[in-house]
Design a protein around this motif. Structure first.
Motif, mmCIF file in Angstrom:
data_model
loop_
_atom_site.group_PDB
_atom_site.id
_atom_site.type_symbol
_atom_site.label_atom_id
_atom_site.label_comp_id
_atom_site.label_asym_id
_atom_site.label_seq_id
_atom_site.Cartn_x
_atom_site.Cartn_y
_atom_site.Cartn_z
ATOM 1 N N THR A 41 0.818 -1.228 0.000
ATOM 2 C CA THR A 41 0.000 0.000 0.000
ATOM 3 C C THR A 41 0.847 1.271 0.000
ATOM 4 N N LYS A 525 -2.883 -7.446 -1.750
ATOM 5 C CA LYS A 525 -2.537 -6.678 -0.541
ATOM 6 C C LYS A 525 -2.467 -5.171 -0.812
ATOM 7 N N GLY A 527 -4.785 -3.841 -2.470
ATOM 8 C CA GLY A 527 -6.192 -3.444 -2.514
ATOM 9 C C GLY A 527 -6.941 -3.860 -3.764
ATOM 10 N N THR A 529 -9.057 -6.357 -6.122
ATOM 11 C CA THR A 529 -9.983 -7.482 -5.981
ATOM 12 C C THR A 529 -10.400 -7.928 -7.376
ATOM 13 N N GLU A 531 -13.049 -7.295 -8.682
ATOM 14 C CA GLU A 531 -13.769 -6.171 -9.313
ATOM 15 C C GLU A 531 -12.839 -5.345 -10.202
ATOM 16 N N HIS A 532 -11.535 -5.452 -9.937
ATOM 17 C CA HIS A 532 -10.576 -4.715 -10.765
ATOM 18 C C HIS A 532 -10.192 -5.498 -12.015
ATOM 19 N N LYS A 534 -11.331 -5.942 -14.781
ATOM 20 C CA LYS A 534 -12.266 -5.469 -15.800
ATOM 21 C C LYS A 534 -11.583 -4.483 -16.726
ATOM 22 N N GLU A 537 -15.452 0.357 -18.861
ATOM 23 C CA GLU A 537 -16.821 -0.149 -19.017
ATOM 24 C C GLU A 537 -17.355 -0.053 -20.445
ATOM 25 N N THR B 41 -19.541 -1.372 -10.125
ATOM 26 C CA THR B 41 -18.334 -1.161 -10.944
ATOM 27 C C THR B 41 -18.590 -0.277 -12.167
ATOM 28 N N CYS B 42 -19.774 0.284 -12.259
ATOM 29 C CA CYS B 42 -20.059 1.120 -13.433
ATOM 30 C C CYS B 42 -19.185 2.370 -13.423
ATOM 31 N N HIS B 43 -19.008 2.976 -14.589
ATOM 32 C CA HIS B 43 -18.291 4.244 -14.643
ATOM 33 C C HIS B 43 -19.215 5.335 -14.092
ATOM 34 N N ASN B 48 -24.780 3.886 -16.697
ATOM 35 C CA ASN B 48 -25.296 2.986 -15.658
ATOM 36 C C ASN B 48 -25.285 3.560 -14.242
ATOM 37 N N PRO B 76 -17.394 10.185 -9.025
ATOM 38 C CA PRO B 76 -16.229 10.155 -9.911
ATOM 39 C C PRO B 76 -14.935 10.464 -9.165
ATOM 40 N N ARG B 524 -17.582 -2.354 -1.329
ATOM 41 C CA ARG B 524 -16.853 -3.616 -1.447
ATOM 42 C C ARG B 524 -17.053 -4.183 -2.855
ATOM 43 N N LYS B 525 -18.297 -4.118 -3.333
ATOM 44 C CA LYS B 525 -18.582 -4.629 -4.685
ATOM 45 C C LYS B 525 -17.983 -3.733 -5.767
ATOM 46 N N ALA B 526 -17.661 -2.498 -5.388
ATOM 47 C CA ALA B 526 -16.977 -1.601 -6.331
ATOM 48 C C ALA B 526 -15.480 -1.855 -6.339
ATOM 49 N N GLY B 527 -15.008 -2.712 -5.435
ATOM 50 C CA GLY B 527 -13.593 -3.059 -5.428
ATOM 51 C C GLY B 527 -12.812 -2.525 -4.237
ATOM 52 N N PHE B 528 -13.504 -1.932 -3.262
ATOM 53 C CA PHE B 528 -12.784 -1.439 -2.082
ATOM 54 C C PHE B 528 -12.542 -2.580 -1.090
ATOM 55 N N THR B 529 -11.364 -2.534 -0.473
ATOM 56 C CA THR B 529 -11.034 -3.502 0.565
ATOM 57 C C THR B 529 -10.523 -2.724 1.775
ATOM 58 N N GLU B 531 -7.629 -2.421 2.558
ATOM 59 C CA GLU B 531 -6.408 -1.712 2.161
ATOM 60 C C GLU B 531 -6.715 -0.265 1.747
ATOM 61 N N HIS B 532 -7.975 -0.010 1.410
ATOM 62 C CA HIS B 532 -8.353 1.358 1.053
ATOM 63 C C HIS B 532 -8.723 2.181 2.278
#
Lengths: 568, 568
Positions: A41, A525, A527, A529, A531-532, A534, A537, B41-43, B48, B76, B524-529, B531-532
């Motif tokens: 990180t 580690k 960050g 997942t 979800e990345h 991709k 869009e 995960t949309c832009h 969307n 954004p 979380r579904k947007a990719g945050f963990t 670590e963020h």
């Protein structure tokens, strides 16, 4: 072989034996050290990132197309682990000095020239070459340190810590035009105050194979394959990588007008055939067949000259044509060469630059197709004007600056010259590679598959990612792929005979897969997942009218790559 | 109450009853709809994403300081879920129209004025007000649609889809200066072609409490508390939020010179006391005590006038002073007012703007302390020059453009005016809130705790995050906090009597916690963990010499907040 650690904060040097890492070279080594020593990180430009140069296991062995080396670090562009490799003679010279890995730690404000020789490390003030074009800086270095040295350099962009800054190595003729292009590693070097690394191997004893006879035998077999395979013995030497232009245009995969469509009306003006024709016609210093590494059989590189036959720049690669040409709607090879030249002089990644200019053209900041204007605007990068800074930040950031969804990136990095809607295996690579959008991380364009179909692409990309990692570990050029791929046992014999370590074909594959796991682990580690995993869009909902496809590979299937490689 | 869905792509309108969401208002509702309907995960600027306006459960009830509303969308700036709320009369008027939530879907290229009245929705061409300052656009709207309408507007920055673009609502005097500032939601509106929303509630029957007598009784109690609590009855009306300048400077938490240190030598020139003194001395249109919402007892807002007594702008908030003042080393309230005015005219978040200018000053693009130059440079945002675009992209992106680690952000968003090394509870909020760096997501400055100690901050922030979410759900101003906090049963009575739905104090708390879970789940579904859940790295290793501290709250303990709230 040793590992040299240089703390750029206090200019102290530490030497380790490679013991722990003795079976690792190139990317396998840079990634493992990053994984073991760098906080995932950390800020890529802060004191806790490291910048690592490592030679491949075969680098310096005399095997054709195998003198490559890797540079690794946490990327300011992707925020993940990064490895970028190149040919030329700089990695070779590092290996001659008995250094398997060169690890730079910490940061500093001013710039140094780091000089390595058999007498050790010394640090000189880099002030005389700051702000200079790379050709001038390289000349100055040869003038000061001798014509026999090899160099790594960053350009004005690296000094300014721009995302598209690369590290330039040197080809066998002394031109600093062999690039660790991707991921902004030139900015990492800049943050550490490394303007240049000068490698002087004079007086150092030559590395020799540990088992000479075995090595000679395997080498003969290997070179035989390279010479009997059409891609490596004919197509690449004649047309270079630009031979791909016709292939990708036919697939609707040639990025055109900021990756909006995959065909270009006048693609024939920028094809490999046309490039060869122009170079031969002009004569003089130009050549369509040029080796970046001494002894390379493939010689895919070229030198492009102007109408008077004077060298403009080189090499004009397929990626450069795709990103600085069709992607900008520029179909004039002289304009492309001018852009290419500036990239080489400023020390920047041509792919990221083409991506950046493409997004700006789509935003009407520069007119599509206007090569002269593109050249003028690119000069602002050197000047560091606000627009220059914007270009220097790369396509992903420009998308944020201009509020647009039309940004051809994955994990923050510009896609190389293959529209992922038309070559879907590469789309899988872009989405799932720990490197972000990078064709050399899993090239599928030559796979025998219907590139427009979503089926089977995950498997093809997954295998390609392993294979590419093998090349990156050994220091081999991916263009030997057509000749060598799958013949892992013989390759293992070559490596074993050269290094004296025992490798089987299975070991070679296993180290590559382990390296990928190490990289995925680092990124997780950091960050990242699934979800990345991709693409931008718009590739999912906007049709590429050249291929009449969107990117529609099953996402669950695609994510299995990261999941499988996340079990460290 | 109903939910109105407007597809900006084809300008179609759909009406739903709130049935499913009837116990939710404000942030609880915007976040729930985003969670249920938007792909994480949309832009954020693509088709969307959705942009949602929702009134709080008490909005329009006549309760003091409770006419706030929320705007939500995927940000954004942070790439995560976003809610930003404001006072004024626009949310109130939306409520009068019987609309609990207004949901905008899809995108369009040109700009519309969306007109809502008892006759339904109509769409007018926004061309006449494109590119105009907000005060001029608001005047034009009043001229066309009548003086009685309320508006939401985006400025030139929203039209350009800049990250620091906000949405401006209107105060009770018709000024478009009440801001949904954070997260770049003005850019989301811009991507959807929404230049203005005009709310005409004429001829609509007034909303009345469902149980009038009960409501009156609870309301009396609530207003009594506000009037007997010193913060809400004396400090805020007299000095406004600027009363905090002395407090934070004493703590070493007043962001100074791009968050490099937490004290400013001449902080007294920008204190709440000085602000009041200047306003009173100049007289004329200025006032130190001004209500943004009709009937507000707290009246923390103000109007700042020039030496001739003519209105310059308002309000000058603590955050504006901290970010546009001390953070830029500017200690002249007239300069701060000029910057504040431009922010209000261009429709931008003052916090993000101050963060952006601070990073640019640290990079020597603008001199620290030069208010006049800062004003000139900020004008480039309107013009959309490259430098204007750079400023418009916000501090995090500017950090990438200039290759610097000194960027005061968390999850991509600029920190409000509290150095997290000196008020560590807010550091925990910045790191763990689903909103990124946002004091209104979990304000701890008034907590009875040693703000310099790392101990106990996680608990304090966690509770504050729940409490702030309660205000955002009900449409209440966080400044009622001092008077109301913890008295959830009485507050529940107020809400129950007004809405006719039964709420206990526990329900109120539970909905807030559920909302936080919904938001963490989206992220979380947007990719945050986990670590963020960090601040910019330099806060961990560079000491704030004002407070003599780094940010050293135990990371494992801090991460428990996200972990607990990630179990949806």
């Amino acid at each position: 072989m040793k590992i040299l650690k240089i703390n750029m904060g206090n200019l102290s040097v530490k030497e380790d034996l490679v013991t722990k890492y003795k079976r690792l070279g190139g990317r396998a080594l840079t990634s493992k050290i990053l994984h073991d020593e760098v906080s995932p990180t950390c800020h890529p430009l802060g004191p806790n990132n490291k910048l690592i140069f490592a030679t491949g296991l075969l680098t310096g062995s005399g095997a054709s197309s195998a003198d490559r080396y890797s540079v690794g670090g946490k990327s300011p562009l992707t925020g993940g682990i990064k490895e970028s490799n190149a040919g030329g003679i700089s990695g070779l010279t590092l290996g001659k000095l008995g250094i398997r890995a060169l690890v730079f730690e910490n940061i500093r404000e001013d710039f140094k020239i780091v000089h390595l020789s058999k007498n050790g490390v010394k640090f000189d003030d880099a002030a005389p070459i700051l702000g200079k074009d790379l050709s001038e800086a390289a000349s100055w270095i040869r003038g000061k340190y001798g014509k026999h040295v090899a160099v790594w350099l960053i350009g004005v962009t690296g000094e300014q810590k721009m995302n598209l800054a690369a590290i330039a190595g040197q080809d066998k003729d002394g031109h600093p035009t062999r690039y660790n292009g991707r991921g902004g590693l030139g900015a990492v070097a800049g943050s550490k105050g490394i303007k240049a690394i000068v490698l002087d191997a004079s007086g150092v004893e030559k590395n020799r194979p540990k088992r000479k006879e075995e090595f000679k035998k395997s080498l003969k077999q290997y070179h035989g394959w390279l010479m009997e395979t059409p891609a490596t013995s004919k197509v690449l030497p004649e047309f270079g990588t630009a031979s791909l232009v016709k292939t990708t245009n036919a697939l609707g995969a040639l990025p055109t007008r900021n990756f909006s469509i995959g065909v270009m009306e006048d693609y024939e003006n920028i094809s490999g055939e046309k490039l060869r024709e122009i170079i031969l016609e002009r004569g003089g210093e130009g050549t369509p067949t040029h080796a970046c590494m001494p002894g390379c059989i493939i010689r895919c590189s070229n030198v492009f000259s102007d109408k008077e036959g004077n060298r403009v720049t080189g090499p004009i690669e397929y990626e450069n044509i795709g990103l600085l040409g069709s992607n900008l709607d520029i179909s004039n090879l002289d304009d492309i060469a001018d852009l290419n030249l500036l990239c080489n002089e400023y020390g920047i990644d041509t792919i990221e630059t083409g991506g950046a200019l493409g997004v700006l053209m789509a935003q009407n900041v520069i007119p599509f197709g206007d090569g002269k204007r593109a050249v003028e605007v690119l000069k602002e990068v050197k000047a560091g004007t606000p627009l220059g800074r914007i270009i220097g930040s790369g396509a992903e950031v420009i998308g944020k600056i201009y509020g647009t969804v039309h940004v051809p990136t994955a994990k923050g990095q510009t896609m190389p010259a293959y529209d992922p809607r038309a070559i879907k295996g590469l789309g899988v690579t872009y989405a799932t590679s720990p490197m972000g959008a990078d064709h050399t991380a899993g090239q599928t364009v030559r796979a025998q598959i219907d590139h427009h179909s979503p089926e089977g692409q995950v498997e093809v990309s997954k295998n390609a990612q392993t294979v590419n990692t093998i090349w990156d570990h050994l220091g081999m050029c991916m263009f030997s792929s057509g000749a060598v791929q799958g013949r892992w046992d013989i390759l293992a014999d070559l490596v074993s005979a050269y290094t004296g370590e025992e490798f089987t074909g299975e070991d070679i594959v296993a180290i590559a897969n382990e390296t990928l796991k190490v990289e995925h682990s680092f990124n997780r580690k950091a960050g990242f997942t699934k979800e990345h995993d991709k693409l931008s869009e718009y590739f999912y909902y906007e049709e590429n009218k050249g291929s009449k496809t969107v990117f529609d590979v099953n996402q669950d299937e695609l994510e299995t790559i990261g999941v499988e490689r996340n079990d460290l």
